[in-house]
Design a protein around this motif. Structure first.
Motif, PDB file in Angstrom:
ATOM      1  N   GLY A  96      33.665  35.996  31.641  1.00  0.00           N
ATOM      2  CA  GLY A  96      34.175  36.828  32.716  1.00  0.00           C
ATOM      3  C   GLY A  96      35.346  36.185  33.446  1.00  0.00           C
ATOM      4  N   LYS A  97      35.248  34.903  33.691  1.00  0.00           N
ATOM      5  CA  LYS A  97      36.337  34.199  34.383  1.00  0.00           C
ATOM      6  C   LYS A  97      37.585  34.153  33.515  1.00  0.00           C
ATOM      7  N   GLU A  98      37.381  33.916  32.213  1.00  0.00           N
ATOM      8  CA  GLU A  98      38.526  33.946  31.296  1.00  0.00           C
ATOM      9  C   GLU A  98      39.209  35.311  31.326  1.00  0.00           C
ATOM     10  N   SER A  99      38.403  36.357  31.254  1.00  0.00           N
ATOM     11  CA  SER A  99      38.946  37.715  31.222  1.00  0.00           C
ATOM     12  C   SER A  99      39.717  38.025  32.495  1.00  0.00           C
ATOM     13  N   ALA A 118      49.157  29.572  25.844  1.00  0.00           N
ATOM     14  CA  ALA A 118      48.102  28.612  26.154  1.00  0.00           C
ATOM     15  C   ALA A 118      48.576  27.584  27.174  1.00  0.00           C
ATOM     16  N   ALA A 119      49.822  27.141  27.033  1.00  0.00           N
ATOM     17  CA  ALA A 119      50.366  26.157  27.975  1.00  0.00           C
ATOM     18  C   ALA A 119      50.492  26.744  29.378  1.00  0.00           C
ATOM     19  N   ALA A 120      50.977  27.986  29.474  1.00  0.00           N
ATOM     20  CA  ALA A 120      51.132  28.638  30.780  1.00  0.00           C
ATOM     21  C   ALA A 120      49.770  28.875  31.435  1.00  0.00           C
ATOM     22  N   TYR A 121      48.801  29.298  30.635  1.00  0.00           N
ATOM     23  CA  TYR A 121      47.446  29.541  31.148  1.00  0.00           C
ATOM     24  C   TYR A 121      46.827  28.236  31.642  1.00  0.00           C
ATOM     25  N   THR A 122      46.950  27.188  30.838  1.00  0.00           N
ATOM     26  CA  THR A 122      46.369  25.899  31.191  1.00  0.00           C
ATOM     27  C   THR A 122      46.993  25.344  32.465  1.00  0.00           C
ATOM     28  N   LYS A 123      48.289  25.494  32.609  1.00  0.00           N
ATOM     29  CA  LYS A 123      48.983  25.010  33.808  1.00  0.00           C
ATOM     30  C   LYS A 123      48.495  25.745  35.048  1.00  0.00           C
ATOM     31  N   ARG A 124      48.275  27.050  34.920  1.00  0.00           N
ATOM     32  CA  ARG A 124      47.880  27.851  36.085  1.00  0.00           C
ATOM     33  C   ARG A 124      46.410  27.655  36.458  1.00  0.00           C
ATOM     34  N   PHE A 125      45.528  27.628  35.450  1.00  0.00           N
ATOM     35  CA  PHE A 125      44.089  27.625  35.739  1.00  0.00           C
ATOM     36  C   PHE A 125      43.404  26.287  35.470  1.00  0.00           C
ATOM     37  N   ASN A 126      44.174  25.321  35.014  1.00  0.00           N
ATOM     38  CA  ASN A 126      43.665  23.966  34.775  1.00  0.00           C
ATOM     39  C   ASN A 126      42.544  23.943  33.738  1.00  0.00           C
TER      40      ASN A 126
END
Length: 393
Positions: A48-51, A296-304
């Motif tokens: 759910g959090k991923e979505s 993936a890089a943008a997501y990882t940067k934003r949500f750690n």
């Protein structure tokens, strides 16, 4: 005199436009309000959090580019706790309180089943729900827009794939005791009937269970060489680890509900060899596709944290909605949105996500699946796209 008439005409036109905005639930001249119902506290809260994160990141990207025909998208998120009763309350709040135009990416088969009649009655789209049931698209309805073939037909298709590779003799099923699990069981039984085979054992568990000792003992006693596990993330890992603990090592086939990078992350190398079916690829940080690596890089940067499958589901859902709403034009209503949807074919995107096709009599957007297997701790594709019997009995 002429200018007065023109001003009056302009005022009338403006008034008519404002009246249309006022009458269309969830649509103003400045925004489109969209509901999100997902699990933020229950058994599949990670999904759910991923979505939610994937949806919000895509909404922010669209809004930064001017929105959809000048309107910004606004998400209103509600937690269903992976509980049908909570889902009903969340849906009532979104539809009657927040007045949303559509519900996007509702997570859970049983939770969706509980609210679908209410959404249809109130003419609110159930847009690309994150569950897989035939009822999400059949019988057809303008407010049904299904993401995936039912778990029944994904189970049928994936089991057929494995049986064509190897003639398993003793097949068992472990399934969650709800609509989702029953759908998986029905799909397995359908394929076995076609192959003139039968189950040697079937056992169930309650949603949220953590102890699978009795179930795996029964499957081991039946000497199963293939077990289909109709489970979500934690239950799949728990059941497989229990099987390993008692020295039981059948081939394991699970569903798209457990096709997640968390499975090998939580279960370790004990998860190697598990098969699953899905259609949207996992967005690994080392993916050979540069578009996926950038995402993936943008997501990882934003949500750690790294994105998962449901991050991509969320992104795909918002992206598809926005493209169709743009096609509907400035006069966005349920009728114009549905007309645009039925006349628009979205091609596969640069991430490798599938195309989107919905018609009046076919409310299922995606009809093909791909088989994956965990190899060295990562899900790897082991088949091309396979057509499912999505509209069979």
């Amino acid at each position: 005199m002429g200018w007065k008439i023109s001003m009056v005409a302009l005022a009338c036109a403006f008034g008519a436009t404002a009246s249309v905005y006022a009458q269309v639930q969830g649509v103003t001249d400045k925004e489109i309000v969209l509901g999100v119902i997902t699990d933020l506290s229950g058994a599949v809260a990670q999904y759910g959090k991923e979505s939610r994160n994937g949806m919000q990141m895509k909404v922010d990207e669209i809004n930064a580019q001017g929105g959809v025909n000048g309107r910004k998208l606004r998400l209103v998120v509600e937690d269903n706790g992976y509980d049908p009763k909570k889902a009903v309350l969340a849906t009532q709040k979104l539809v009657t309180g927040e007045k949303v135009f559509a519900v996007l990416g509702h997570l859970g088969t049983a939770t969706n089943m509980a609210v679908l009649p209410f959404l249809i009655e109130n003419k609110v789209f159930n847009f690309l729900p994150q569950g897989a049931s035939k009822e999400f698209y059949d019988p057809p309805n303008p407010y049904k827009v299904a993401l995936a073939p039912s778990y029944r037909f994904m189970a049928t298709t994936s089991l057929r794939y494995l049986l064509e590779k190897k003639d398993y003799k003793k097949i068992g099923v472990l399934y969650q005791d709800d609509d989702f699990g029953q759908d998986v069981l029905a799909g397995v039984e359908l394929q076995l009937k076609a192959d003139k085979k039968s189950l040697v054992e079937k056992v169930s568990y309650k949603r949220g269970a953590t102890d699978f000792s009795s179930q795996m003992a029964k499957l081991r006693a039946a000497d199963c060489d293939l077990v289909i596990v109709g489970a979500t993330l934690r239950e799949l890992v728990g059941s497989v680890l229990e099987a390993k603990k008692i020295g039981f090592s059948p081939a394991i086939l699970t569903t798209a509900a457990a096709y997640s990078q968390q499975v090998p992350a939580l279960g370790g190398r004990s998860m190697d060899g598990i098969y699953a079916s899905s259609f949207i690829p996992l967005p690994y940080n080392d993916d050979p596709n540069p578009a996926v690596r950038e995402y993936a890089a943008a997501y990882t940067k934003r949500f750690n944290e790294s994105p998962g499958l449901y991050s991509m589901y969320g992104t795909y859902t918002v992206d598809s909605f926005a493209k169709i709403a743009a096609k509907a034009g400035k006069n966005l209503t349920p009728e114009t949105f549905n007309a645009a949807m039925e006349s628009t074919r979205l091609e596969p995107d640069n991430f490798g996500n599938p195309g989107f096709v919905v018609t009046k009599n076919d409310r299922l957007a995606v009809k093909r699946i791909r088989m994956f297997q965990i190899v060295d701790g990562k899900w790897r594709p082991v088949s091309d796209l396979i057509e499912t019997a999505a509209h069979s009995n």
